[in-house]
Design an enzyme around this catalytic site. Structure first.
Site, PDB file in Angstrom:
ATOM      1  N   HIS A   1       0.863 -11.452   1.730  1.00  0.00           N
ATOM      2  CA  HIS A   1      -0.223 -10.751   1.026  1.00  0.00           C
ATOM      3  C   HIS A   1      -0.785 -11.558  -0.138  1.00  0.00           C
ATOM      4  O   HIS A   1      -1.991 -11.658  -0.323  1.00  0.00           O
ATOM      5  CB  HIS A   1       0.295  -9.394   0.527  1.00  0.00           C
ATOM      6  CG  HIS A   1      -0.770  -8.376   0.297  1.00  0.00           C
ATOM      7  ND1 HIS A   1      -0.563  -7.041   0.442  1.00  0.00           N
ATOM      8  CD2 HIS A   1      -2.070  -8.497  -0.064  1.00  0.00           C
ATOM      9  CE1 HIS A   1      -1.673  -6.382   0.173  1.00  0.00           C
ATOM     10  NE2 HIS A   1      -2.601  -7.243  -0.133  1.00  0.00           N
TER      11      HIS A   1
ATOM     12  N   SER B   1      -2.967 -14.220   3.143  1.00  0.00           N
ATOM     13  CA  SER B   1      -4.053 -13.489   2.494  1.00  0.00           C
ATOM     14  C   SER B   1      -4.155 -13.990   1.060  1.00  0.00           C
ATOM     15  O   SER B   1      -3.130 -14.284   0.425  1.00  0.00           O
ATOM     16  CB  SER B   1      -3.737 -11.989   2.521  1.00  0.00           C
ATOM     17  OG  SER B   1      -4.730 -11.260   1.835  1.00  0.00           O
TER      18      SER B   1
ATOM     19  N   TYR C   1       0.828  -1.216   0.000  1.00  0.00           N
ATOM     20  CA  TYR C   1       0.000   0.000   0.000  1.00  0.00           C
ATOM     21  C   TYR C   1       0.864   1.270   0.000  1.00  0.00           C
ATOM     22  O   TYR C   1       0.344   2.371  -0.188  1.00  0.00           O
ATOM     23  CB  TYR C   1      -0.957   0.040   1.204  1.00  0.00           C
ATOM     24  CG  TYR C   1      -1.931  -1.110   1.307  1.00  0.00           C
ATOM     25  CD1 TYR C   1      -2.235  -1.907   0.209  1.00  0.00           C
ATOM     26  CD2 TYR C   1      -2.559  -1.406   2.517  1.00  0.00           C
ATOM     27  CE1 TYR C   1      -3.121  -2.965   0.317  1.00  0.00           C
ATOM     28  CE2 TYR C   1      -3.452  -2.463   2.631  1.00  0.00           C
ATOM     29  CZ  TYR C   1      -3.722  -3.242   1.522  1.00  0.00           C
ATOM     30  OH  TYR C   1      -4.600  -4.290   1.641  1.00  0.00           O
TER      31      TYR C   1
ATOM     32  N   SER D   1     -13.982   7.010   4.579  1.00  0.00           N
ATOM     33  CA  SER D   1     -13.432   8.363   4.682  1.00  0.00           C
ATOM     34  C   SER D   1     -14.294   9.224   5.609  1.00  0.00           C
ATOM     35  O   SER D   1     -13.984  10.389   5.824  1.00  0.00           O
ATOM     36  CB  SER D   1     -13.408   8.990   3.283  1.00  0.00           C
ATOM     37  OG  SER D   1     -14.704   8.914   2.704  1.00  0.00           O
TER      38      SER D   1
HETATM   39  N1  LIG Z   1      -5.575  -8.597   1.340  1.00  0.00           N
HETATM   40  C1  LIG Z   1      -5.927  -8.016   0.215  1.00  0.00           C
HETATM   41  O1  LIG Z   1      -5.504  -8.431  -0.889  1.00  0.00           O
HETATM   42  C2  LIG Z   1      -6.884  -6.864   0.251  1.00  0.00           C
HETATM   43  C3  LIG Z   1      -7.562  -6.458  -0.912  1.00  0.00           C
HETATM   44  C4  LIG Z   1      -8.464  -5.394  -0.807  1.00  0.00           C
HETATM   45  C5  LIG Z   1      -8.652  -4.752   0.412  1.00  0.00           C
HETATM   46  N2  LIG Z   1      -7.952  -5.156   1.516  1.00  0.00           N
HETATM   47  C6  LIG Z   1      -8.108  -4.474   2.826  1.00  0.00           C
HETATM   48  O2  LIG Z   1      -9.470  -4.289   3.103  1.00  0.00           O
HETATM   49  C7  LIG Z   1      -9.713  -2.894   3.378  1.00  0.00           C
HETATM   50  C8  LIG Z   1     -11.138  -2.538   3.069  1.00  0.00           C
HETATM   51  O3  LIG Z   1     -11.390  -2.834   1.729  1.00  0.00           O
HETATM   52  P1  LIG Z   1     -12.731  -2.568   0.970  1.00  0.00           P
HETATM   53  O4  LIG Z   1     -12.715  -1.196   0.402  1.00  0.00           O
HETATM   54  O5  LIG Z   1     -12.841  -3.680   0.034  1.00  0.00           O
HETATM   55  O6  LIG Z   1     -13.865  -2.646   2.118  1.00  0.00           O
HETATM   56  P2  LIG Z   1     -15.434  -2.624   1.993  1.00  0.00           P
HETATM   57  O7  LIG Z   1     -15.928  -2.755   3.400  1.00  0.00           O
HETATM   58  O8  LIG Z   1     -15.956  -3.568   0.978  1.00  0.00           O
HETATM   59  O9  LIG Z   1     -15.753  -1.181   1.442  1.00  0.00           O
HETATM   60  C9  LIG Z   1     -15.400  -0.016   2.127  1.00  0.00           C
HETATM   61  C10 LIG Z   1     -15.772   1.138   1.226  1.00  0.00           C
HETATM   62  O10 LIG Z   1     -17.180   1.115   1.084  1.00  0.00           O
HETATM   63  C11 LIG Z   1     -17.677   2.406   0.989  1.00  0.00           C
HETATM   64  N3  LIG Z   1     -19.051   2.313   1.453  1.00  0.00           N
HETATM   65  C12 LIG Z   1     -19.479   1.825   2.617  1.00  0.00           C
HETATM   66  N4  LIG Z   1     -20.832   1.846   2.690  1.00  0.00           N
HETATM   67  C13 LIG Z   1     -21.234   2.353   1.511  1.00  0.00           C
HETATM   68  C14 LIG Z   1     -22.510   2.656   0.980  1.00  0.00           C
HETATM   69  N5  LIG Z   1     -23.634   2.423   1.659  1.00  0.00           N
HETATM   70  N6  LIG Z   1     -22.574   3.168  -0.254  1.00  0.00           N
HETATM   71  C15 LIG Z   1     -21.458   3.418  -0.967  1.00  0.00           C
HETATM   72  N7  LIG Z   1     -20.210   3.170  -0.503  1.00  0.00           N
HETATM   73  C16 LIG Z   1     -20.108   2.649   0.719  1.00  0.00           C
HETATM   74  C17 LIG Z   1     -16.751   3.209   1.863  1.00  0.00           C
HETATM   75  O11 LIG Z   1     -16.706   4.507   1.317  1.00  0.00           O
HETATM   76  P3  LIG Z   1     -16.878   5.852   2.201  1.00  0.00           P
HETATM   77  O12 LIG Z   1     -15.521   6.431   2.288  1.00  0.00           O
HETATM   78  O13 LIG Z   1     -17.806   6.666   1.362  1.00  0.00           O
HETATM   79  O14 LIG Z   1     -17.460   5.484   3.523  1.00  0.00           O
HETATM   80  C18 LIG Z   1     -15.409   2.497   1.723  1.00  0.00           C
HETATM   81  O15 LIG Z   1     -14.591   3.097   0.749  1.00  0.00           O
HETATM   82  C19 LIG Z   1      -8.657  -2.175   2.566  1.00  0.00           C
HETATM   83  O16 LIG Z   1      -8.428  -0.864   2.993  1.00  0.00           O
HETATM   84  C20 LIG Z   1      -7.464  -3.087   2.823  1.00  0.00           C
HETATM   85  O17 LIG Z   1      -6.900  -2.818   4.081  1.00  0.00           O
HETATM   86  C21 LIG Z   1      -7.099  -6.214   1.441  1.00  0.00           C
END
Ligand SMILES: NC(=O)c1ccc[n+]([C@@H]2O[C@H](COP(=O)([O-])OP(=O)(O)OC[C@H]3O[C@@H](n4cnc5c(N)ncnc54)[C@H](OP(=O)(O)O)[C@@H]3O)[C@@H](O)[C@H]2O)c1
Length: 288
Positions: free
Chosen positions: A108, A139, A51, A244
């Site tokens: 990862h 992961s 990241y 955010s």
């Molecule tokens: N191990 C891996 O390969 C891997 C891959 C991907 C991610 N990750 C980890 O997982 C974390 C979270 O990932 P993710 O983004 O996939 O999590 P997620 O829980 O699926 O989504 C979080 C996002 O959803 C948005 N959101 C939440 N509720 C919403 C709604 N009702 N309408 C529209 N948007 C909404 C949020 O935006 P707002 O800012 O508007 O709230 C936020 O950007 C990452 O930061 C990372 O640390 C790991």
């Protein structure tokens, strides 16, 4: 509000929900987001070498003023540079994050260590034995990747973090079986995908129906996201999410006190979710 924990197979406990610095924060300054998350109650922070913001993750921790002992910090091993080991790579991460240890260190991507997974897992064990991390895990590992390292592991992985939501739940079954066998905690990213990345899918009316029922039971508002995160929590999944917005951060943590889904509601999410196979992070976790 105290955050409930999940038991890891090495005796440690992990807060059930984590705030991540990938996706929306990938390659960006994470200081303000981390400070906001901690100020609003998050204690588990999920970073990664790839990241490219471990330094500002550490800045956010310092800016929050929260003692290190009250936080749970995860980072992930990226591709190894020539001459580096999982242990030396973690030492670099610790320097960047300005902490003495992490709580959880994950490989990862298996695809970054083709033909070397066993050797890399041995290196992860070394990092743990040296006290640089309390727990180790993986992961984006398939059941086959897990079987590969379990052949030589003296410490089994504590966690496997992968894309997990109802539209991949059926495809995850071989993983979940091996996780159960070795008490490996399943951790989700992309858990909220059905409500915005995949809006318009078969789960939309199901989520709305359950959300409305929970809201009536609770006598206070419940969001679509809380329905999905509550489902993951009741499945024993460690949720990794991000936001955010302070209001949404508080909403994520409030999921803890949302009423429980019934067994029928859980089954409905899995049955209807199983009608669509959809991944939103292709390339991270084979097979399609
Ligand atoms: N191990 C891996 O390969 C891997 C891959 C991907 C991610 N990750 C980890 O997982 C974390 C979270 O990932 P993710 O983004 O996939 O999590 P997620 O829980 O699926 O989504 C979080 C996002 O959803 C948005 N959101 C939440 N509720 C919403 C709604 N009702 N309408 C529209 N948007 C909404 C949020 O935006 P707002 O800012 O508007 O709230 C936020 O950007 C990452 O930061 C990372 O640390 C790991």
């Amino acid at each position: 509000m105290p955050i409930s924990t999940l038991a890891l197979n090495d005796g440690h406990q992990v807060p059930w929900i984590a705030f991540g610095t990938g996706t929306a924060l990938f390659g960006k300054d994470a200081e303000e987001a981390i400070r906001l998350a901690i100020d609003n109650g998050f204690t588990h922070l999920d970073g990664a070498q790839v990241y490219r913001n471990e330094d500002t993750l550490g800045d956010g921790i310092l800016a929050s003023g929260k003692p290190r002992s009250e936080l749970f910090v995860t980072t992930k091993l990226g591709a190894l540079q020539p001459g580096a080991t999982p242990k030396s790579a973690l030492q670099e991460s610790l320097k960047k994050m300005k902490v003495d240890y992490v709580d959880l260190y994950l490989i990862h991507q298996a695809s970054q260590h083709v033909g070397k997974l066993k050797e890399v897992w041995k290196g992860m064990e070394e990092a743990q034995k040296a006290g640089l991390t309390k727990s180790i895990g993986v992961s984006n590992f398939t059941a086959d990747h897990l079987k590969d390292i379990l052949e030589i592991a003296t410490i089994p992985p504590a966690v496997n973090q992968l894309e997990a939501h109802p539209y991949v739940w059926k495809a995850l079954q071989p993983n979940l079986a091996i996780h159960k066998q070795y008490n490996i905690v399943t951790s989700s990213y992309g858990g909220l995908s059905p409500i915005f990345r995949g809006k318009g899918g078969p789960l939309d009316p199901v989520i709305e129906q359950i959300r409305a029922r929970l809201e009536t039971t609770r006598g206070a508002s419940v969001s679509d996201g809380q329905v999905l995160n509550k489902w993951l929590k009741q499945k024993g999944v460690l949720v990794v999410t991000t936001s955010s917005k302070a209001e949404r951060i508080r909403e994520y943590l409030d999921t803890e006190i949302v009423p429980e889904l019934t067994a029928d509601e859980i089954a409905l999410i899995e049955t209807i979710g199983g009608e669509l196979h959809k991944r939103y992070f292709p390339g991270n976790w084979p097979p399609e």
